[in-house]
Scaffold this active site. Structure first.
Site: not given
Ligand code: 3AM
Length: 177
Positions: A37, A121
């Site tokens: 995603h 990203h």
């Molecule tokens: O899109 P990606 O996979 O990089 O890293 C987590 C993931 O990002 C991010 O939200 C997406 C879905 O889980 N994520 C998890 N905890 C987070 C936080 N505390 C976060 N992004 C910002 N703050």
């Protein structure tokens, strides 16, 4: 409580191009097809009532459809250690505009606006500590590109922890255009 985020789901041919890049990096926990995603906005843990308010606010977002292409591969680092591998997308402008509308909608539902800068990203892998090196992949896939793909909707996802890592389920879809 449920853990939510808002994201764009890349279409199957793009996901398959991303899956083809995966492999050959020690300590990389590659994302499955289901997990791929492009995050627009992480929300975090909210109660059911707030989740309904978020959903209602997202339903009011109006934004035209737009096209994206894959563009390059990179890594996030913390203290010199790679923490994640990702595929880039371009252009950023329509994503930033949609991110802003989503962020404003979420603020209307009573949540804090995003403080971190938005950096579009698609995560390919999370890295275990001591994993890598990642440079060979970044060099070999650094010029990643794709035909443009149309973004026709964005989605509200629920994230839960399964035995094999995070499981992402679509809660709702919001059409663009
Ligand atoms: O899109 P990606 O996979 O990089 O890293 C987590 C993931 O990002 C991010 O939200 C997406 C879905 O889980 N994520 C998890 N905890 C987070 C936080 N505390 C976060 N992004 C910002 N703050």
């Amino acid at each position: 409580m449920i853990r939510l985020f808002v994201a764009i789901r890349p279409p199957a041919p793009i996901r398959s191009q991303l899956l083809d890049l995966m492999g050959g990096v020690r300590g990389a926990r590659w994302q499955s097809d289901d997990q791929l995603h492009l995050t627009l906005r992480f929300i975090g843990e909210v109660d059911r009532h707030t989740a309904e308010d978020v959903h209602a606010a997202l339903e009011s977002v109006r934004h035209p459809r737009f096209a994206l292409s894959l563009s390059g591969v990179g890594a996030f680092d913390r203290r010199g250690q790679p923490t994640a591998l990702w595929a880039g997308v371009s252009p950023h402008d329509p994503l930033k505009a949609l991110h802003k509308k989503v962020d404003q909608a979420i603020a209307r539902a009573g949540l804090e606006p995003e403080r971190r800068a938005y950096s579009p990203h698609i995560t390919l892998a999370r890295m275990s500590r001591g994993g890598g090196p990642v440079q060979p992949l970044i060099e070999s896939a650094g010029n990643l590109s794709s035909p443009p793909f149309e973004v026709g909707d964005f989605r509200l996802y629920e994230s839960s922890l399964g035995p094999e890592g995070a499981v992402y389920n679509v809660v709702a879809r919001y059409p663009l255009g």
